[in-house]
Scaffold this motif. Structure first.
Motif, mmCIF file in Angstrom:
data_model
loop_
_atom_site.group_PDB
_atom_site.id
_atom_site.type_symbol
_atom_site.label_atom_id
_atom_site.label_comp_id
_atom_site.label_asym_id
_atom_site.label_seq_id
_atom_site.Cartn_x
_atom_site.Cartn_y
_atom_site.Cartn_z
ATOM 1 N N ALA A 33 0.832 -1.210 0.000
ATOM 2 C CA ALA A 33 0.000 0.000 0.000
ATOM 3 C C ALA A 33 0.862 1.253 0.000
ATOM 4 C CB ALA A 33 -0.920 -0.014 1.214
ATOM 5 N N ALA A 34 1.900 1.245 0.845
ATOM 6 C CA ALA A 34 2.787 2.412 0.920
ATOM 7 C C ALA A 34 3.520 2.634 -0.399
ATOM 8 C CB ALA A 34 3.782 2.232 2.056
ATOM 9 N N LEU A 35 3.929 1.552 -1.040
ATOM 10 C CA LEU A 35 4.655 1.672 -2.308
ATOM 11 C C LEU A 35 3.752 2.223 -3.413
ATOM 12 C CD1 LEU A 35 6.693 -1.626 -2.103
ATOM 13 C CD2 LEU A 35 7.667 0.676 -2.273
ATOM 14 N N HIS A 36 2.507 1.747 -3.485
ATOM 15 C CA HIS A 36 1.582 2.285 -4.493
ATOM 16 C C HIS A 36 1.357 3.777 -4.256
ATOM 17 C CE1 HIS A 36 0.460 -1.103 -6.910
ATOM 18 N NE2 HIS A 36 0.100 -1.842 -5.864
ATOM 19 N N SER A 37 1.254 4.174 -2.988
ATOM 20 C CA SER A 37 1.077 5.590 -2.664
ATOM 21 C C SER A 37 2.280 6.408 -3.123
ATOM 22 C CB SER A 37 0.876 5.741 -1.156
ATOM 23 O OG SER A 37 0.733 7.099 -0.807
ATOM 24 N N HIS A 38 3.470 5.853 -2.905
ATOM 25 C CA HIS A 38 4.692 6.555 -3.324
ATOM 26 C C HIS A 38 4.759 6.676 -4.850
ATOM 27 C CE1 HIS A 38 8.784 7.866 -3.653
ATOM 28 N NE2 HIS A 38 9.240 6.701 -4.079
ATOM 29 N N VAL A 39 4.421 5.596 -5.558
ATOM 30 C CA VAL A 39 4.415 5.657 -7.030
ATOM 31 C C VAL A 39 3.399 6.691 -7.507
ATOM 32 C CG1 VAL A 39 3.881 4.354 -9.137
ATOM 33 C CG2 VAL A 39 5.218 3.286 -7.320
#
Length: 970
Positions: free
Chosen positions: A922-928
């Motif tokens: 979830a955090a990675l998708h938010s960062h992308v």
């Protein structure tokens, strides 16, 4: 210069052995590797002009001889390696051998130990062929008693049979074991049983031959030998009873009969066959036929044996099954979908109650496609395989590799999962060592696309029964169908909420099957003399029941429940079958999936000749079918399975489950994929062997973990816990799996139990406290995280301290304590360097990079994070690699290098998709999404935000604790 001969050198033809440790102490490690083979040679055979023959004696205690001289090794693994290569009679990959002999070691360590073992084993001379990837034995330089036994057993000369029986007088590798290598011990046991079966058939032929020659004492000796070798073979006991009576010892014959009755009841839960009972009555009534007349059973006993025994038996071919009538609408829908699939991928569902003919339509569709010379793939869901992660997907991949053996090479990097899988795919159709190769859905979709030859049909029977990971994979394909592909799936009414049926309904068309019309019934019963209207009234138009009604000649009672009536017909057919046929059908029903004949035979306890005849009989009665899509046999429909199971007592059912579990456990060592630990565990549970089942569920959980199938892993761990596996390591594993799935409250409960159970084991206590800290860190409760890390430090070992300190540095960083964070990170790096712990070194570099980025030192951040990424790749630590890539991406973003930042973030997302950690994903998708927004790519950024929100929604407590959403660096 070759070093001088050590004192252990034997120049008298005796055993030659130099302990590795002593040799290294004297000459050093490097010299041992270079000169080990030459030092271990016997001086008699050191001359190049003398031919060198390796002899392996594997019946009885193993012996290794080189040109008549016994060789001994300081490691039992060298003997195990030679035995495995000799008996399997083919080259094996280094990785598969290393995994078998050192299953508890990680891959690199296992290969290193294998190299050292090979340096010792090369004492056997040129017979051992060592390649960069494969290892084998040269048949020209090898003499092996097991190979010789198999050759003699396959001969037609009785003198060869006698020699074979003499060679196999002792057990295979008698007294030899590797307690730290369960896979090898399983292989050893499976091989021993295979050789025992072959010897049993050899002795059966010798009994028949001796009787024919009038040598009754010799026949009696062979018969007794056979019952010792194969104590559960009823034909072997029958021969012993008969020959004993022929020698004039009627009391001895009756005593042998009573011993058989007791044995069958204790081991198989069945009475003797009617033929054996009749034999006993003939002996009591003095009506036994004299031995002058050849017995039919003697001919049957002479049937060839071996691993491919069923291939030698004439098994009638099975056609496509029942005739398809009354399904013009469904077939027309299939034709439309098939035609449109030429341009755009399609999917079509068939829905109906059991017996409506869904599987028959699938077979008709496949036959149509094959007649057009297009390829087809078939998989199916089964209740028995639902707990096994990727069970159906494995069949799909196996089918693709059968269609296109060059598939991995064709796909290249895009098909890396299949390439690694194909490396373990041998010519016999077995796949070994799945790793995490089935996780990448897009790779499988790409592979399916590569199998399209104009068009491709994929049929999925009972889609509602697919295991979860396979259903997710197929749903992914259905939602993104490659051009030219038609997915045709069936499921039972009311199962539309299942994953794949739901995807088919969303993307395509689902047709509900109704009962047959009067015209269809008339066509199906044409030529039987039955009144179609009466058949329709009695069967309610259920296709399965119409066929059964016609088979029964109209002798079917009216029943309001058509399925109950069909069940009664199947039951009547089952009841009329011979005893052995019913026993094999019961075994097939308990197995619960397509089974090879050897598994069915071993489960039922019958011998090979009996099993062949019973399989033929069951096929003729329509109670068993030979599958064309998978090698093996299965019951034709669930009604047949229900009937077979209904005739079993609880005791007999448990006994069969136990026998099947034992066979699958032995096969698991050879082929973990086709005999997965979860299947063994399920059968052990049904057998009532809870303790054994619990241990196998733990194995199954490890297999699911390697596949990154965390939901299945959690279920298996919880089942093991319920079955009595209550150690702290189990609770710790459950806690970690729940963390992956974002179930933090539940994880803390398990970890708290693990902490209580780990008292007295400081290393494990430190591990538990460290894991508890990671949960509080994710939840944003950094004070609690810091407290648990402080509690873990004094309990930890040196290397463990470095990893804890690295995480303590990150928590201090989050708390706004930069000085403490820097001190902890530097101490972690120092300890990691001193212990040469590569994991700790990479973790320390990761956190040092984060700290450097936070204080604006771009160069130091880049160096540390690049080093962390390199280290994580080298040790294949997926968690650490994802973290380092994420942190590197954020540092690059701060530096204004948006393209490089997006590349690193994308790679981290791809890895996290495979890894399955919902919070970090979830955090990675938010960062992308942030990176795409900065680049002005708003539509793509919105898609990433949706994925992020969906992943965050899976995290326990995310709605109540906004801190959960703030995870950025880790």
């Amino acid at each position: 210069m070759i070093p001088p001969r050590p004192s252990a050198w034997s120049a008298t033809g005796g055993a030659t052995m130099i302990p590795r440790r002593s040799f290294r102490k004297r000459y050093g490690r490097g010299r041992f590797r270079r000169f080990g083979t030459r030092i271990l040679r016997s001086p008699v055979t050191a001359k190049s002009e003398v031919a060198r023959m390796l002899e392996l004696r594997l019946f009885g205690p193993p012996r290794v001889r080189l040109d008549g001289t016994d060789l001994r090794f300081d490691t039992r693994k060298a003997v195990a390696l030679l035995a495995f290569l000799a008996v399997s009679d083919r080259e094996h990959a280094r990785d598969s051998i290393a995994a078998m002999l050192w299953p508890e070691l990680e891959r690199g360590r296992a290969r290193a130990v294998l190299r050292r073992t090979l340096s010792v084993a090369t004492a056997v001379g040129p017979a051992l062929r060592i390649g960069p990837d494969g290892i084998g034995l040269d048949a020209d330089d090898l003499s092996c008693d097991v190979r010789r036994f198999r050759e003699l057993a396959a001969d037609s000369d009785p003198s060869s049979w006698r020699e074979a029986a003499t060679i196999a007088a002792d057990g295979f590798l008698e007294g030899f074991s590797l307690r730290d290598s369960p896979p090898f011990e399983d292989w050893q046991l499976a091989t021993s049983e295979g050789l025992r079966d072959t010897l049993s058939q050899v002795l059966a032929r010798l009994v028949a031959d001796a009787v024919t020659q009038g040598e009754l004492p010799t026949a009696l000796e062979h018969a007794r030998h056979r019952t010792r070798v194969d104590p559960l073979s009823e034909p072997a006991h029958s021969d012993l009873i008969r020959v004993t009576a022929w020698t004039g010892d009627r009391p001895g014959a009756l005593s042998a009969y009573r011993a058989l009755v007791r044995l069958l009841d204790a081991e198989l839960g069945v009475p003797p066959l009617p033929e054996t009972l009749a034999l006993q009555e003939d002996i009591r009534g003095d009506r036994l036929t004299p031995p002058a007349l050849p017995r039919p059973s003697a001919t049957r006993a002479a049937r060839p044996s071996g691993s491919g025994w069923i291939a030698d038996a004439p098994v009638p071919a099975v056609g496509t099954g029942a005739r398809l009538v009354g399904r013009a609408v469904e077939l027309a829908a299939f034709e439309r979908a098939w035609s449109h699939a030429a341009n755009v991928g399609r999917c079509l569902g068939l829905v109906g109650e059991p017996g409506m003919g869904k599987s028959t339509i699938l077979r008709a569709a496949s036959a149509t496609v094959k007649a057009q010379s297009f390829p087809t793939l078939h998989i199916e869901g089964r209740i028995s395989e639902q707990p096994l992660a990727y069970s159906a997907a494995i069949d799909l991949i196996r089918g693709m590799l059968t269609l296109r053996p060059d598939l991995p090479q064709k796909l290249g990097a895009a098909g890396e999962p299949l390439a690694a899988l194909a490396a373990e795919f041998d010519g016999a159709g077995a796949i070994r060592g799945p790793g995490d190769l089935h996780r990448v859905h897009e790779a499988v979709r790409t592979a399916i696309e590569a199998c399209v030859d104009g068009r491709l049909l994929i049929t999925v029977d009972d889609a509602h029964l697919l295991d979860g990971p396979s259903a997710a994979l197929l749903a992914y394909v259905v939602r993104r169908p490659p051009p030219g592909v038609l997915v045709l799936a069936t499921w039972t009414s009311g199962a539309g909420g299942a994953m794949l049926p739901e995807a088919v309904i969303e993307q395509g068309e689902a047709i509900a099957l109704g009962p047959l019309s009067l015209d269809a019934v008339a066509e199906l019963t044409a030529g039987t003399g039955l009144d179609p209207a009466e058949v329709l009234r009695r069967t309610r138009g259920l296709p399965l029941l119409v066929r059964e009604y016609g088979t029964s000649g109209g002798d079917l009672e009216v029943d309001a429940d058509a399925l109950a009536a069909a069940r009664a017909v199947v039951a009547a057919r089952y009841d009329s079958a011979p005893t052995i046929t019913r026993q094999l059908l019961a075994a097939a029903a308990i197995i619960g999936t397509v089974a090879d004949p050897e598994l069915i035979r071993l489960a039922s306890g019958r011998d090979e000749a009996e099993a062949v005849d019973a399989i033929e009989d069951a096929i003729e009665r329509g109670l068993l079918v030979e599958r064309s899509d998978r090698s093996g046999y299965d019951l034709p429909h669930e009604l047949a399975r229900e009937v077979a199971l209904a005739h079993l007592s609880l005791a007999r059912s448990r006994l069969l489950h136990g026998r099947i579990a034992e066979v699958l456990a032995r096969r698991h060592a050879v082929d973990p994929l086709t005999s997965p630990a979860g299947a063994v565990a399920r059968h052990l549970t049904e057998a009532g062997r809870d303790e054994d089942a619990g241990r196998w569920f733990l194995r199954a959980a490890k297999e699911s973990s390697r596949l990154l199938a965390h939901s299945e892993e959690l279920l298996q761990l919880e089942t093991a816990l319920a079955l009595g596996q209550r150690g702290p390591d189990v609770q710790l594993a459950i806690g970690r799996t729940r963390i992956r799935l974002g179930r933090y409250r539940d994880a803390l409960v398990s970890l708290d139990q693990a902490a209580a159970l780990a008292e007295g084991d400081p290393v494990l206590q430190a591990e538990v406290e460290h894991t508890i800290a990671s949960v509080h860190d994710r939840l944003g409760d950094w004070d609690l995280a810091h407290a648990h890390l402080d509690a873990a430090l004094p309990l930890a070992q040196t290397a463990q301290r470095a990893r804890i300190l690295a995480d303590l540095a990150l928590v201090s960083h989050r708390q706004g304590r930069p000085i403490d964070a820097e001190a902890a990170a530097r101490e972690a790096a120092r300890i990691a360097g001193e212990t040469d712990d590569r994991i700790a070194i990479a973790r320390a570099d990761n956190v040092l990079g984060v700290l450097a980025a936070s204080r604006g030192d771009r160069n130091a951040a880049g160096e540390h994070l690049a080093s962390a990424i390199t280290g994580a790749r080298a040790i294949a630590d997926l968690d650490l690699l994802i973290a380092a890539l994420n942190n590197s991406s954020r540092a690059l973003q701060t530096s204004g290098e948006q393209g490089a930042a997006l590349d690193a973030a994308r790679e981290a997302v791809d890895l996290a998709e495979r890894q399955g950690d919902r919070h970090r994903l979830a955090a990675l998708h938010s960062h992308v999404a942030d990176l795409l927004h900065e680049a002005g790519r708003e539509a793509e950024a919105l898609d990433e935000l949706k994925l992020s929100a969906a992943a965050f929604a899976d995290i326990q407590g995310s709605d109540a604790r906004p801190e959960v959403w703030t995870l950025s660096e880790w």
